[in-house]
Scaffold this motif. Structure first.
Motif, PDB file in Angstrom:
ATOM      1  N   SER A 130       0.831  -1.202   0.000  1.00 24.68           N
ATOM      2  CA  SER A 130       0.000   0.000   0.000  1.00 24.68           C
ATOM      3  C   SER A 130       0.871   1.259   0.000  1.00 24.68           C
ATOM      4  O   SER A 130       1.894   1.308   0.704  1.00 24.68           O
ATOM      5  CB  SER A 130      -0.911   0.012   1.224  1.00 24.68           C
ATOM      6  N   CYS A 132       0.155   3.890   1.372  1.00 18.20           N
ATOM      7  CA  CYS A 132      -0.041   4.544   2.669  1.00 18.20           C
ATOM      8  C   CYS A 132       0.886   3.881   3.680  1.00 18.20           C
ATOM      9  O   CYS A 132       0.785   2.675   3.953  1.00 18.20           O
ATOM     10  CB  CYS A 132      -1.499   4.411   3.113  1.00 18.20           C
ATOM     11  N   SER A 134       2.305   2.332   6.780  1.00 24.06           N
ATOM     12  CA  SER A 134       1.570   1.740   7.900  1.00 24.06           C
ATOM     13  C   SER A 134       2.480   0.871   8.748  1.00 24.06           C
ATOM     14  O   SER A 134       3.465   0.290   8.271  1.00 24.06           O
ATOM     15  CB  SER A 134       0.400   0.876   7.387  1.00 24.06           C
ATOM     16  N   TRP A 209       2.775  16.016   8.370  1.00 18.98           N
ATOM     17  CA  TRP A 209       2.266  14.641   8.422  1.00 18.98           C
ATOM     18  C   TRP A 209       0.986  14.616   9.234  1.00 18.98           C
ATOM     19  O   TRP A 209       0.850  15.288  10.260  1.00 18.98           O
ATOM     20  CB  TRP A 209       3.291  13.700   9.067  1.00 18.98           C
ATOM     21  N   ARG A 212      -2.257   8.820  12.121  1.00 15.87           N
ATOM     22  CA  ARG A 212      -3.474   8.221  12.646  1.00 15.87           C
ATOM     23  C   ARG A 212      -3.102   6.971  13.447  1.00 15.87           C
ATOM     24  O   ARG A 212      -2.374   6.101  12.956  1.00 15.87           O
ATOM     25  CB  ARG A 212      -4.428   7.848  11.517  1.00 15.87           C
ATOM     26  N   THR A 229      -0.672   4.782  10.920  1.00 21.59           N
ATOM     27  CA  THR A 229      -0.492   5.178   9.515  1.00 21.59           C
ATOM     28  C   THR A 229      -0.017   6.619   9.464  1.00 21.59           C
ATOM     29  O   THR A 229      -0.362   7.443  10.337  1.00 21.59           O
ATOM     30  CB  THR A 229      -1.800   5.043   8.722  1.00 21.59           C
ATOM     31  N   HIS A 231       0.350   9.956   6.800  1.00 25.20           N
ATOM     32  CA  HIS A 231      -0.079  10.525   5.527  1.00 25.20           C
ATOM     33  C   HIS A 231       0.645  11.864   5.341  1.00 25.20           C
ATOM     34  O   HIS A 231       0.538  12.762   6.193  1.00 25.20           O
ATOM     35  CB  HIS A 231      -1.594  10.750   5.510  1.00 25.20           C
ATOM     36  N   ASP A 232       1.356  11.996   4.258  1.00 26.03           N
ATOM     37  CA  ASP A 232       2.066  13.247   3.951  1.00 26.03           C
ATOM     38  C   ASP A 232       1.082  14.226   3.301  1.00 26.03           C
ATOM     39  O   ASP A 232       0.646  14.014   2.163  1.00 26.03           O
ATOM     40  CB  ASP A 232       3.230  12.947   3.004  1.00 26.03           C
TER      41      ASP A 232
END
Length: 819
Positions: A130, A132, A134, A209, A212, A229, A231-232
């Motif tokens: 993925s 993303c 993680s 960033w 989560r 996780t 996320h940029d």
């Protein structure tokens, strides 16, 4: 499966139903589900295929509501062989296109949806591959799973960090903070989101960033771990910062109509959001409010209008504020202006290196502070180039990106309009000020009737307006004092003021009474309003005015006003008070009468005339302004004085005149705010003087020409007593001519009056006839007609004025020797 659509393998039953409920399409999957061929069902009502749902079927939903665009549920359908097929159906309302009506797309899966043997591997591949980033941690916060994207971020082999805790592979403070968050998630079972700036192992700068942290539970619902996780969302943050900068620029830039202040606001807004140092340089024409003569040419002369830096004191600046620098063609500033577009350059580029080699001082400054990137953006507004803005980076490690260029151009374009507005305002203001200076009196005349001082201050923001004042010498040692205010500001108001001031002087020269003068002035304003209108609509020219005439012989003052504030009278040693007089309508109303008031004025009294900008300043009401004015007029004059403004009389003459100058300054300091008034202000102070009775001589003249000789003798004797025998010959001739004309053409009673001061001798002859004399040139054989011509030749000036009882003919003789 077809060659056109290899993914259409008939694993899904699909049908299309039009707005009338008729089947228009029938897929192969639908045939497999119900056994009907397309030719058997297309064109028939779809409701014929519905069958009752078996009683033991669970989850049957409600029917679709009117207007609903999506529906799903379990339905019973009729098979071709007569049995009922239970199917889960999803229906979508497709909007109309190209004029065709809308339709419903109905779909139902045919294959078994239970997990296949390869699904677990597919899910694992999805987690690992993925995009993303993680991580999965167990209940003791040990790493149990990490995908490729996260391994790249931490720059560690995934297989080697399994079993480690966050603080084991990230020793920074962020590792401890992340562990604390994970513990709270495990304890509460609630997910958490964190926004932070971090620099990943493979990145040269910190990114934004969104982290989560979500709990993982087992089959019994107990927390067994956490999923982390990252996320940029750096681009989103940067877009938000750009939008915030543009919004801040629209709010902060252009708060004033001052070119320098607007340029400084531009520099301050962009530091440090866009650059570490920003300079604003203007072309000479733009800096002085003028229009540019043409496109810039190299070398370019620029004046430093503003700069700002992240370092206090802006040590990076080579040019000082207000200093003019010449930039060669190879400089980023000149290159940007000549090309008319933004130029981004590094400190080591060839063109910049060539320029820096030419300017050793600038080279040393750039090397000292580590400047590595510059961006020059031309200031352009309404097709005019105003200057250039240079953005410099030395603390931020990144060079300027394409987005930075777009942002700088957006902010600079907004600021350019504000600077251009300020430039145009400055030019109009300077023009209006020059016009105002030419129209207001350069100095106030010195008269025997009053000593005067004045001030004029233009509005701080609105610019010059139509306020004016004047002191006009009249016949008989009298003096007229006038103050007025034209509605509006700018050049138009100043021009109208000049026309009204000229009209007042012309009307005063024919010695009209104050109420009559205002009536004529009102007619002029009405005509100006009609001329200012267009297409049948009236104009908006309006004004107020106060006109006063003071007679030092009788020590009486006659006043009339047209919608103007009443003057303040300060008796010698007394309390200031407003003069009670009729208000009168404002000029331009037309048709309404004006009334005069007359009052006795003790010698040494001060009359204060002013415009409403003095007393209606700020949030102060009119009554409070009047009280403040009275207090300022009653106070003892200070020793210091304010700078004199355009139209101010010079501080010359007696000490008393100088004290009035100080009173003017004190009044302005007491009533006006430090930043200046919102409206322009005119102030005129006049201290009255009285003419002693010993300097006035009066005779009643019998209507007998034979008695002119004795009158002439009495005049000569009076002049001798005054020590003015040198003027006896001229005065005797003038008196003889004026008295003879009054006896011959006037009406009884006739009176002769002589008045003198240190510089002037005035001869006045009054009678009750309203017929004014006319100067004419006598022909060769005429026996008369040369009297008034002789008077005009022998005196400085002469004239006539109408009185309530008739007229007065007067003539003035100078007493000072001419060089």
């Amino acid at each position: 499966m077809t060659s056109d659509n290899p993914f259409d393998d008939a694993s899904t039953a699909r049908a299309v139903i039009d707005e009338h409920g008729t089947l228009t399409r029938w897929s192969e999957g639908a045939r497999r589900l119900l056994g009907h061929a397309p030719s058997e069902v297309v064109g028939r009502p779809a409701a014929e295929l519905l069958a009752p749902v078996p009683a033991n079927t669970a989850g049957t939903p409600r029917p679709p509501d009117p207007g609903e665009r999506r529906w799903y549920g379990t339905v019973g359908l009729r098979h071709r062989d007569g049995r009922t097929v239970t199917a889960w159906v999803l229906a979508h309302l497709r909007p109309a296109q190209d004029g065709t009506p809308g339709s419903w797309l109905v779909a139902s899966p045919l294959e078994d949806t239970s997990p296949a043997p390869g699904d677990e591997a597919l899910a694992h591949a999805a987690l690992v591959q993925s995009p993303c980033a993680s991580m999965v941690f167990d209940e003791r916060l040990r790493l149990r799973g990490v995908n490729h994207a996260m391994a790249d971020l931490v720059d560690l082999p995934a297989a080697r960090i399994i079993g480690l805790r966050p603080t084991d592979f990230d020793g920074r403070a962020q590792g401890s903070e992340l562990e604390a968050v994970m513990r709270r998630v495990l304890a509460t079972g609630e997910r958490r989101e964190i926004e932070t700036f971090l620099r990943a192992a493979d990145q040269t700068r910190a990114h934004a960033w969104l982290l989560r942290v979500a709990p993982l539970t087992d089959a019994a619902g107990r927390p067994c771990g956490v999923c982390f996780t990252a996320h940029d969302f750096t681009e989103h943050v940067r877009a938000r910062e750009r939008l915030q900068l543009v919004n801040e620029a629209s709010v902060r830039i252009g708060s004033t109509l001052d070119v320098t202040r607007t340029a400084q606001e531009l520099a301050e807004v962009c530091v440090p959001a866009l650059a570490d140092f920003v300079s604003v340089d203007l072309l000479e024409a733009a800096d002085h409010g003028a229009e540019a003569a043409g496109p810039p040419t190299a070398p370019v002369a620029l004046r430093r209008a503003a700069h700002h830096s992240v370092t206090p004191g802006a040590p990076e600046a080579v040019a000082r504020l207000g200093e003019v620098e010449t930039y060669p063609k190879t400089s980023p500033q000149a290159a940007s202006l000549l090309a008319g577009r933004s130029v981004v350059a590094g400190a080591q580029s060839d063109s910049v290196a060539e320029w820096l080699a030419w300017d050793e001082r600038r080279f040393r400054r750039i090397a000292e502070h580590g400047v590595h990137a510059t961006m020059s953006v031309p200031l352009q507004a309404r097709g005019t180039t105003l200057g250039v803005v240079v953005f410099t980076r030395f603390r931020q490690p990144e060079s300027f990106s394409a987005d930075d260029v777009l942002l700088a151009e957006e902010v600079t374009a907004r600021a350019a309009v504000c600077i251009d507005n300020a430039r145009r305002y400055s030019r109009e203001r300077e023009t209006a000020l020059a016009l105002q200076r030419s129209l207001l009196p350069r100095s106030l005349p010195q008269t025997a009737a009053v000593e005067a001082a004045s001030r004029y201050l233009p509005a701080a923001r609105a610019g010059v307006g139509g306020d004016w004042f004047d002191v006009i010498p009249l016949s008989g040692m009298r003096v007229a004092m006038v103050v007025g205010d034209v509605v509006g500001h700018g050049i138009q108001a100043s021009a109208t003021m000049g026309r009204l001031r000229t009209a007042v002087r012309t009307l005063a020269d024919i010695d009209l009474a104050p109420d009559e003068l205002l009536t004529h002035l009102d007619d002029l304003v009405v005509r100006l309003s009609q001329e200012a209108g267009g297409e049948g609509s009236p104009g908006e020219v309006g004004a107020s005015c106060l006109y006063a005439v003071y007679d030092p012989v009788s020590r009486r003052c006659t006043l009339a006003r047209a919608g103007h504030p009443a003057p303040v009278l300060v008796p010698p040693g007394g309390t200031p008070r407003r003069v009670e007089m009729p208000a009168g309508p404002a000029l331009g109303v037309g048709g309404l009468p004006f009334e005069s008031a007359e009052l006795a004025v003790a010698e040494g009294s001060v009359l204060a005339f002013y415009t409403d900008g003095l007393i209606e300043c700020g949030d102060r009401d009119v009554e409070t302004g009047h009280r403040a004015l009275a207090e300022a007029l009653a106070a003892t004059p200070p020793n210091r004085a304010l700078p004199r403004s355009p139209g101010t009389a010079p501080a010359t003459g007696s000490a008393a005149y100088g004290s009035l100058d100080e009173v003017c300054d004190r009044v302005l300091r007491a009533l006006l705010p430090p930043g200046g008034a919102a409206d322009d202000v005119a102030l005129l102070l006049a201290r009255t003087c009285g003419l002693p009775a010993s300097q006035v001589a009066t005779w009643d003249i019998p209507a007998d020409p034979a008695l002119v000789g004795p009158i002439r003798k009495q005049v000569v004797e009076q002049l001798a007593r005054w020590g003015l025998s040198e003027t006896s010959f001229t005065a005797e001739l003038v008196v003889s001519e004026l008295v003879t004309n009054a006896i011959r053409y006037g009406a009884r009673p006739i009176r002769l009056r002589l008045i003198h001061d240190a510089t002037t001798l005035i001869c006045e002859v009054s009678d009750t006839s309203h017929t004014a004399p006319h100067l004419r040139r006598a022909k060769t054989f005429d026996e008369g007609g040369r009297g008034l011509l002789l008077v005009a030749q022998l005196t400085q000036r002469w004239g006539s004025r109408h009185t309530a009882d008739g007229k007065t003919i007067w003539a003035e003789l100078g007493l000072l020797d001419e060089d």
